[in-house]
Design an enzyme around this catalytic site. Structure first.
Site, mmCIF file in Angstrom:
data_model
loop_
_atom_site.group_PDB
_atom_site.id
_atom_site.type_symbol
_atom_site.label_atom_id
_atom_site.label_comp_id
_atom_site.label_asym_id
_atom_site.label_seq_id
_atom_site.Cartn_x
_atom_site.Cartn_y
_atom_site.Cartn_z
ATOM 1 N N ASP A 199 -18.232 6.582 0.351
ATOM 2 C CA ASP A 199 -16.906 6.582 0.984
ATOM 3 C C ASP A 199 -16.756 7.946 1.674
ATOM 4 O O ASP A 199 -17.561 8.849 1.461
ATOM 5 C CB ASP A 199 -15.837 6.366 -0.111
ATOM 6 C CG ASP A 199 -14.476 5.987 0.449
ATOM 7 O OD1 ASP A 199 -14.333 5.922 1.687
ATOM 8 O OD2 ASP A 199 -13.551 5.767 -0.357
ATOM 9 N N ARG B 275 0.887 -1.179 0.000
ATOM 10 C CA ARG B 275 0.000 0.000 0.000
ATOM 11 C C ARG B 275 0.916 1.218 0.000
ATOM 12 O O ARG B 275 1.796 1.332 0.866
ATOM 13 C CB ARG B 275 -0.901 0.009 1.238
ATOM 14 C CG ARG B 275 -1.666 1.317 1.403
ATOM 15 C CD ARG B 275 -2.733 1.251 2.490
ATOM 16 N NE ARG B 275 -3.852 0.423 2.087
ATOM 17 C CZ ARG B 275 -5.019 0.373 2.731
ATOM 18 N NH1 ARG B 275 -5.208 1.114 3.803
ATOM 19 N NH2 ARG B 275 -5.993 -0.410 2.302
ATOM 20 N N ARG C 197 -13.327 -9.292 2.138
ATOM 21 C CA ARG C 197 -11.930 -8.919 1.888
ATOM 22 C C ARG C 197 -11.024 -10.128 2.148
ATOM 23 O O ARG C 197 -10.076 -10.380 1.421
ATOM 24 C CB ARG C 197 -11.488 -7.744 2.788
ATOM 25 C CG ARG C 197 -12.243 -6.430 2.613
ATOM 26 C CD ARG C 197 -12.086 -5.817 1.239
ATOM 27 N NE ARG C 197 -10.707 -5.654 0.807
ATOM 28 C CZ ARG C 197 -9.877 -4.684 1.183
ATOM 29 N NH1 ARG C 197 -10.292 -3.740 2.005
ATOM 30 N NH2 ARG C 197 -8.639 -4.605 0.722
ATOM 31 N N CYS D 180 -16.702 0.782 1.708
ATOM 32 C CA CYS D 180 -15.427 0.065 1.807
ATOM 33 C C CYS D 180 -14.884 0.079 3.229
ATOM 34 O O CYS D 180 -14.069 -0.772 3.587
ATOM 35 C CB CYS D 180 -14.417 0.680 0.843
ATOM 36 S SG CYS D 180 -14.266 2.468 1.014
ATOM 37 N N HIS E 113 -7.670 0.956 -5.909
ATOM 38 C CA HIS E 113 -7.734 0.003 -4.799
ATOM 39 C C HIS E 113 -8.304 -1.310 -5.353
ATOM 40 O O HIS E 113 -9.444 -1.683 -5.068
ATOM 41 C CB HIS E 113 -8.636 0.588 -3.708
ATOM 42 C CG HIS E 113 -8.459 -0.039 -2.362
ATOM 43 N ND1 HIS E 113 -7.697 -1.167 -2.148
ATOM 44 C CD2 HIS E 113 -8.976 0.297 -1.149
ATOM 45 C CE1 HIS E 113 -7.739 -1.481 -0.858
ATOM 46 N NE2 HIS E 113 -8.505 -0.612 -0.237
ATOM 47 N N GLN F 137 -9.937 -4.112 -3.154
ATOM 48 C CA GLN F 137 -11.237 -3.704 -2.600
ATOM 49 C C GLN F 137 -12.345 -3.882 -3.640
ATOM 50 O O GLN F 137 -13.390 -4.465 -3.358
ATOM 51 C CB GLN F 137 -11.174 -2.230 -2.156
ATOM 52 C CG GLN F 137 -12.496 -1.660 -1.691
ATOM 53 C CD GLN F 137 -12.959 -2.230 -0.349
ATOM 54 O OE1 GLN F 137 -12.225 -2.164 0.624
ATOM 55 N NE2 GLN F 137 -14.148 -2.790 -0.306
HETATM 56 N N1 CP Z 1 -11.174 -0.609 2.904
HETATM 57 C C1 CP Z 1 -9.890 -0.628 3.302
HETATM 58 O O1 CP Z 1 -8.964 -0.675 2.497
HETATM 59 O O2 CP Z 1 -9.733 -0.645 4.654
HETATM 60 P P1 CP Z 1 -8.335 -0.519 5.398
HETATM 61 O O3 CP Z 1 -7.803 0.873 5.117
HETATM 62 O O4 CP Z 1 -8.664 -0.724 6.848
HETATM 63 O O5 CP Z 1 -7.414 -1.550 4.857
#
Ligand code: CP
Length: 343
Positions: free
Chosen positions: A231, A103, A301, A273, A131, A134
């Protein structure tokens, strides 16, 4: 040849559908505690430049469930990008681990790492663009709810203007346009994507038949929605002035609340998300109400990461004769789906 999972646009609709099917299979196997040890004695390096609850936990648990191991690394713990070049780090890690999950603030860093590493790289979110893990999970969740992918309609309400506001929203638009999922984007004026991005998505959608509809009218946008998705529009590190300005623009008109849901079909489901700012982009009534599938979505997830490690890391490993799982009823099905991806 290694394959990375860093951008949904690298995959055809058929490949993404295979991945969705794979998630379904590994979810069933996981529920029966029957997942084969496909990552037996394998290690996954997980580098997170930004905080994470769901992505980090799900990848770590997924590696364990498949018989492997994941290492969590934060910027202060390793040299990456500061006292060592990305190229050197990628080469060193490639000789010690079997896959890299990353990330990062910038997509380019992930793309460069994927280019330099000889092991598969999975994008665990790039703050500025996308992402993919996701949105693949989201498509699986939609498939699980309706039994189909193509022909569903997602209404996304919120900020889609770019940067961290829109990594999920824009990636949902990308994957929807590839897979034939209709997409209603509801954003206030000034918080919509640039023309170039909209044109790009519409061009992809021409092939799949997905309808891409952009509006600043929430009621019009949710009228035919099977799924309403939102979001955050404010963040913890935002200045008080910017936060106040956004709250004036987004609340209550662009908030998902029971009033807005009353304009959607009665079967509509609510997705997010997460993390969510309760009381900002969505109310408690909706988060905890009968339309909400946010926790099923979050659980998925985990199943998605099991599928991704299976699809991208497992094919490069030798099956261990001791842990060959010869009698595992899922292994043949899983291997068949994965081999299709490499044809
Ligand atoms: N939705 C998501 O990526 O959550 P986190 O930031 O907790 O990984």
């Amino acid at each position: 040849m290694k394959k990375d999972f860093i951008n949904v646009e690298d995959f055809t609709a058929e490949d993404l559908e295979k991945l969705v099917y794979l998630i379904q299979v590994v979810k069933k196997a996981g529920k029966e505690r029957a997942l084969p040890n496909l990552l037996y004695k394998a290690s996954i390096a997980m580098f997170f430049e930004e905080p994470s609850t769901r992505t980090r936990t799900s990848f770590e648990v997924a590696a364990t469930l498949l018989g492997g191991h994941a290492l969590y690394m934060r910027p202060g713990d390793v040299h990456l990008g500061k006292s060592e070049s990305l190229y050197d780090t990628a080469n060193v890690l490639s000789r010690m681990v079997n896959g890299i999950v990353i990330r990062a603030k910038r997509y380019q860093e992930i793309a460069d790492l994927a280019r330099y590493a000889s092991v598969p790289v999975i994008n665990a979110m790039s703050d500025d663009t996308n992402h993919p893990t996701q949105v693949l999970c989201d498509v699986f969740t939609i498939f699980e709810q309706t039994g189909k992918i193509k022909g569903n309609t997602i209404a996304f309400i919120g900020d889609s203007s770019g940067g961290s506001a829109a990594n999920v929203c824009r990636d949902l638009m990308r994957i929807s346009s590839i897979l034939g999922i209709n997409f209603n984007l509801i954003s206030p004026e000034g918080y919509q994507p640039d023309e170039k991005f909209i044109d790009h998505v519409k061009e992809i959608a021409q092939k799949s038949g997905a309808n891409i509809f952009i509006t600043d009218d929430p009621i019009e946008g949710v009228r035919n929605a099977d799924f309403i998705y939102t979001d955050e529009f404010v963040w913890y590190d935002m200045s008080p002035e910017e936060k106040e300005k956004r709250e004036r623009i987004f609340k209550p008109k662009y908030q998902v609340n029971t009033e807005l849901l009353s304009h959607a079909p009665s079967h509509v489901k609510f997705m997010h998300c997460l993390p969510a700012k309760r009381g900002e982009e969505v109310t408690d009534e909706v988060m905890d109400g009968p339309h909400s599938i946010i926790f099923e979505q979050a659980e998925n997830r985990l199943h998605t990461q099991v599928a991704l490690l299976t699809a991208f890391v497992y094919p490069r490993l030798k099956d261990n004769p001791v842990f060959a799982d010869r009698d595992n009823p899922y292994k043949t099905t899983i291997k068949a789906i994965v081999s299709e991806l490499y044809k």
